[in-house]
Design an enzyme around this catalytic site. Structure first.
Site, short mmCIF file in Angstrom:
data_model
loop_
_atom_site.label_atom_id
_atom_site.label_comp_id
_atom_site.label_asym_id
_atom_site.label_seq_id
_atom_site.Cartn_x
_atom_site.Cartn_y
_atom_site.Cartn_z
N TYR A 49 0.70 -1.25 -0.05
CA TYR A 49 0.06 -0.03 -0.17
C TYR A 49 0.94 1.40 0.00
O TYR A 49 0.77 2.05 0.78
CB TYR A 49 -0.86 0.23 1.10
CG TYR A 49 -1.82 -1.21 1.18
CD1 TYR A 49 -2.95 -1.32 0.43
CD2 TYR A 49 -1.54 -2.20 2.14
CE1 TYR A 49 -3.82 -2.49 0.63
CE2 TYR A 49 -2.27 -3.36 2.08
CZ TYR A 49 -3.42 -3.43 1.35
OH TYR A 49 -4.04 -4.72 1.29
N TYR A 102 -12.26 -8.14 6.47
CA TYR A 102 -11.05 -8.03 5.52
C TYR A 102 -10.70 -9.64 5.24
O TYR A 102 -10.41 -10.21 6.29
CB TYR A 102 -9.92 -7.39 6.37
CG TYR A 102 -8.76 -7.40 5.52
CD1 TYR A 102 -8.46 -6.77 4.39
CD2 TYR A 102 -7.69 -8.50 5.73
CE1 TYR A 102 -7.25 -6.62 3.63
CE2 TYR A 102 -6.75 -8.41 4.70
CZ TYR A 102 -6.59 -7.46 3.67
OH TYR A 102 -5.43 -7.80 2.83
N ASP A 162 -13.08 -17.58 8.20
CA ASP A 162 -11.86 -17.02 8.12
C ASP A 162 -10.81 -16.71 8.97
O ASP A 162 -11.03 -15.85 9.63
CB ASP A 162 -11.73 -15.78 7.18
CG ASP A 162 -10.45 -15.27 6.52
OD1 ASP A 162 -9.42 -15.74 7.13
OD2 ASP A 162 -10.34 -14.30 5.69
N LYS A 183 -1.46 -16.90 7.82
CA LYS A 183 -0.47 -16.15 8.79
C LYS A 183 0.47 -16.88 9.93
O LYS A 183 1.56 -17.19 9.54
CB LYS A 183 -1.36 -15.11 9.46
CG LYS A 183 -1.80 -13.73 8.63
CD LYS A 183 -2.33 -12.70 9.26
CE LYS A 183 -2.36 -11.61 8.39
NZ LYS A 183 -3.66 -11.41 7.77
C1 LIG Z 1 -4.18 -11.22 6.37
C2 LIG Z 1 -5.59 -11.95 6.27
C3 LIG Z 1 -5.74 -12.25 4.86
C4 LIG Z 1 -5.03 -12.26 3.60
O1 LIG Z 1 -4.09 -13.02 3.87
P1 LIG Z 1 -2.63 -12.77 3.11
O2 LIG Z 1 -1.71 -13.63 3.34
O3 LIG Z 1 -2.14 -11.28 3.35
O4 LIG Z 1 -3.11 -12.87 1.34
C5 LIG Z 1 -7.30 -12.77 4.81
N1 LIG Z 1 -7.94 -12.76 5.78
C6 LIG Z 1 -7.66 -12.39 7.22
C7 LIG Z 1 -8.48 -12.47 8.11
C8 LIG Z 1 -6.62 -11.79 7.28
O5 LIG Z 1 -6.11 -11.40 8.46
#
Ligand SMILES: *Cc1c(COP(=O)(O)O)cnc(C)c1O
Length: 444
Positions: A23, A151, A252, A281
């Protein structure tokens, strides 16, 4: 040049001219800090300055840096088999990592897709949901429902389920699919599900269920979209409505998974199961990129019954052995169970040490859950300016929008954590009370 010399020289001019950072603009550069090494919970800058890391490198490095167990596992794997294609080939590192994921997650999740990053794990989850309904003779179920302030990543399908106002919907126009949005949960973590949320959920399912393939949501904590903790009751209701109206539930857990909110997975707070689960992550302890999408037998069978007959995704670096070895080592560290007491201690200390921030005129809210501590400011902050202030104080904290937050490695000491919370209070106090222009939502 000796390797050690190379490591300590940062070519800032080249970086500024040629390299994108998350960004950022290539014409209006923001300061970047050269890191030469990291050990435990500390980053070492090229200047020799040491910073205590309050971010776990975007929430991933839960065991700290240079952990001997993960290093040894990766070094061993590197010399044996760093990478091999996954089409028509398998290897024990992928099997070991997947075994642990199946074991650690809810009993219904039995199938593992090893993806390369969080955004791709989300893409995979959404494609699984669409193919599932094709295989269950309901191909009209093509839309995805989600809540605002979410997100889920930066690729196109992931963007389509990010917050529609703060996210990147308008700037990419018709390239971003129009999904169905429910208002963000308002029931707080420690409260039961309120009437407003109940009605919003019920109304959305009644109106849209026929066209909805899946609901995707970050369980318990909305991360990059607002660092907000909501009621487990919300997830219980959501699970019930998904069952009632034949909609898949995608959780997620890319930010929340692997202990961050005090349970191994955030869905455990609500005692529910996902049909499809995304992790990323912290999966490798933050050592190398890897993510995964797990699904149930029913979802996998539905996909097999779809016209394609197979699941239509397969990246080049799928199941990368080096990344899988790191994941297995990291998951084994978690399975030892020490994280639980560590996260509990962090939560207790964050609550104690951040509480007084609520008295500051600049502060709107202070909240803590597990190893996450958030000071929500009244106004959007200037990330670059605050960043410098934190570096001056010997810590690495990267605020965004209105949020100054900590998500430290679980291995952080009480003393290191105190230094981080003290810095947060100092910086929050020093913030000018006039607003700066809003930034787009991202974890950048
Ligand atoms: C960071 C994140 C993503 C995206 O993961 P990347 O490895 O950056 O592509 C998707 N969902 C959530 C909840 C996240 O915190």
């Amino acid at each position: 040049m000796a390797l050690s010399d190379q490591k300590t020289t940062i070519d800032y001019a080249f970086d500024e001219q040629h390299i994108w950072h998350p960004y950022t603009s290539m014409t209006q550069s923001l300061p970047v800090y050269g890191v030469v090494s990291a050990q435990g919970c500390e980053l070492t800058l090229d200047s020799g300055k040491i910073l205590i890391d309050g971010t776990s490198s975007w929430w991933s490095c839960v065991h700290g840096y240079s952990h001997p167990t993960i290093l040894a596992a990766m070094q061993q794997q590197l010399s044996q088999l760093s990478h091999v294609m996954f089409g028509g080939i398998t290897h024990q590192p992928a099997i070991e990592a997947s075994k642990r994921l199946v074991q650690m997650t809810s009993d219904n999740l039995t199938k593992v897709f090893l993806a390369d990053s969080g955004s791709i794990a989300v893409e995979v989850a959404l494609k699984m949901a669409l193919q599932y309904w094709q295989g269950r003779d309901q191909p009209q179920k093509q839309r995805i429902m989600t809540v605002k302030s979410g997100y889920h990543g930066d690729t196109f399908a992931a963007m389509s389920v990010c917050d529609p106002d703060g996210g990147m919907h308008t700037m990419f126009g018709n390239n971003v699919t129009k999904q169905v949005f429910i208002p963000a949960p308002t029931s707080k973590f420690n409260e039961p599900l309120n009437q407003t949320d109940t009605l919003a959920l019920e109304a959305a399912f009644i109106q849209y269920h026929q066209d909805i393939a899946a609901v995707i949501i970050e369980p318990i904590m909305q991360g990059a979209g607002g660092m907000w903790f909501y009621s487990p009751g919300y997830l219980v209701k959501l699970r019930q409505l998904c069952d009632q109206y034949h909609v898949l539930l995608i959780l997620d857990e890319i930010a929340t998974g692997f202990g961050r909110t005090g349970t191994l997975f955030a869905y455990e707070h609500a005692n529910i199961e996902a049909d499809i689960l995304c992790v990323g992550k912290a999966l490798t302890g933050g050592y190398i990129s890897l993510a995964a999408t797990l699904c149930s037998d029913e979802v996998a069978n539905g996909i097999s019954d779809s016209p394609a007959g197979v699941f239509m995704h397969g990246p080049t670096f799928m199941g990368n052995p080096l990344a899988c070895a790191a994941a297995t080592a990291s998951l084994d560290l978690l399975l030892k169970g020490e994280w639980q007491q560590q996260v509990e201690n962090i939560e207790f200390q964050l609550k104690q040490e951040l509480a007084s921030a609520i008295d500051l005129p600049q502060v709107n809210d202070v909240r803590v859950l597990g190893a996450v501590g958030v000071i929500e400011m009244v106004n959007t902050v200037n990330t670059a300016e605050l960043q410098q202030a934190f570096v001056d104080l010997g810590v690495w904290v990267r605020p965004f929008n209105k949020y100054i937050y900590l998500m430290p490695p679980y291995t952080i000491s009480a003393k290191q954590l105190s230094k981080l919370t003290a810095a947060m209070l100092t910086v929050a106090k020093g913030i000018d009370t006039t607003p700066v222009t809003a930034q787009f939502i991202s974890h950048g």
